[in-house]
Write a protein that holds these residues in place. Structure first.
Motif, PDB file in Angstrom:
ATOM      1  N   LYS A   8       0.810  -1.216   0.000  1.00 40.79           N
ATOM      2  CA  LYS A   8       0.000   0.000   0.000  1.00 40.79           C
ATOM      3  C   LYS A   8       0.842   1.264   0.000  1.00 40.79           C
ATOM      4  CE  LYS A   8      -4.198  -1.676   2.168  1.00 40.79           C
ATOM      5  NZ  LYS A   8      -5.146  -1.488   3.240  1.00 40.79           N
ATOM      6  N   GLU A  11       1.019   3.222  -3.205  1.00 41.67           N
ATOM      7  CA  GLU A  11      -0.327   3.699  -3.491  1.00 41.67           C
ATOM      8  C   GLU A  11      -0.651   4.936  -2.645  1.00 41.67           C
ATOM      9  OE1 GLU A  11      -4.708   2.350  -2.190  1.00 41.67           O
ATOM     10  OE2 GLU A  11      -3.550   0.772  -3.178  1.00 41.67           O
ATOM     11  N   ILE A  12      -0.293   4.915  -1.376  1.00 37.38           N
ATOM     12  CA  ILE A  12      -0.543   6.059  -0.496  1.00 37.38           C
ATOM     13  C   ILE A  12       0.238   7.271  -0.971  1.00 37.38           C
ATOM     14  CG2 ILE A  12      -0.193   6.963   1.841  1.00 37.38           C
ATOM     15  CD1 ILE A  12      -0.750   4.060   2.832  1.00 37.38           C
ATOM     16  N   GLN A  14       1.323   7.915  -3.952  1.00 38.41           N
ATOM     17  CA  GLN A  14       0.764   8.369  -5.225  1.00 38.41           C
ATOM     18  C   GLN A  14      -0.560   9.097  -5.023  1.00 38.41           C
ATOM     19  OE1 GLN A  14       2.616   8.275  -7.862  1.00 38.41           O
ATOM     20  NE2 GLN A  14       1.117   9.238  -9.161  1.00 38.41           N
ATOM     21  N   ARG A  15      -1.398   8.614  -4.109  1.00 38.11           N
ATOM     22  CA  ARG A  15      -2.674   9.303  -3.820  1.00 38.11           C
ATOM     23  C   ARG A  15      -2.417  10.694  -3.292  1.00 38.11           C
ATOM     24  NH1 ARG A  15      -4.979   5.188  -0.113  1.00 38.11           N
ATOM     25  NH2 ARG A  15      -5.468   6.984   1.153  1.00 38.11           N
ATOM     26  N   ILE A  16      -1.478  10.821  -2.368  1.00 32.66           N
ATOM     27  CA  ILE A  16      -1.138  12.129  -1.803  1.00 32.66           C
ATOM     28  C   ILE A  16      -0.628  13.042  -2.908  1.00 32.66           C
ATOM     29  CG2 ILE A  16       0.399  13.384  -0.249  1.00 32.66           C
ATOM     30  CD1 ILE A  16       0.390  10.796   1.518  1.00 32.66           C
ATOM     31  N   GLN A  18      -1.062  12.892  -6.226  1.00 33.73           N
ATOM     32  CA  GLN A  18      -2.098  13.253  -7.198  1.00 33.73           C
ATOM     33  C   GLN A  18      -3.072  14.285  -6.639  1.00 33.73           C
ATOM     34  OE1 GLN A  18      -2.207  12.458 -10.476  1.00 33.73           O
ATOM     35  NE2 GLN A  18      -0.202  11.603 -10.017  1.00 33.73           N
ATOM     36  N   GLU A  19      -3.429  14.133  -5.383  1.00 40.48           N
ATOM     37  CA  GLU A  19      -4.327  15.108  -4.754  1.00 40.48           C
ATOM     38  C   GLU A  19      -3.647  16.459  -4.644  1.00 40.48           C
ATOM     39  OE1 GLU A  19      -7.859  16.501  -3.441  1.00 40.48           O
ATOM     40  OE2 GLU A  19      -7.507  14.463  -4.152  1.00 40.48           O
ATOM     41  N   THR A  41      -7.457  12.407   0.878  1.00 43.71           N
ATOM     42  CA  THR A  41      -6.818  11.120   0.603  1.00 43.71           C
ATOM     43  C   THR A  41      -7.006  10.113   1.730  1.00 43.71           C
ATOM     44  OG1 THR A  41      -4.710  11.980   1.449  1.00 43.71           O
ATOM     45  CG2 THR A  41      -5.067  12.079  -0.937  1.00 43.71           C
TER      46      THR A  41
END
Length: 77
Positions: A8, A11-12, A14-16, A18-19, A41
């Motif tokens: 994960k 993924e975490i 990348q989420r941060i 992208q946001e 996120t």
């Protein structure tokens, strides 16, 4: 650390990232808070600090993600 946790992590991050890209583009980095990014996120502040060190570190990562490919294409063609 469990295998699921290790899977994960990218993924975490990348989420941060992208946001942050979306919010910095919309409001600018000065008006965007880390709290907004962490709420959107669903991560905690420690995650931002872990992956990016600070808001400035996150901004540097955003600039690298957005402008880095352009910069590299200009210097390698």
């Amino acid at each position: 650390m469990t295998t699921a946790t290790r899977q994960k992590q990218p993924e975490i991050r990348q989420r941060i990232l992208q946001e942050a890209i979306a919010r910095f583009a919309h409001k600018g980095s000065e008006l965007t808070t880390i709290c907004e990014i962490t709420q959107a996120t669903q991560v905690n502040l420690a995650s931002v600090n872990y992956y990016f060190g600070s808001k400035d570190g996150l901004l540097h990562a955003v600039l690298d993600a957005v402008l880095g490919p352009l910069w590299r294409s200009l210097h390698y063609d």
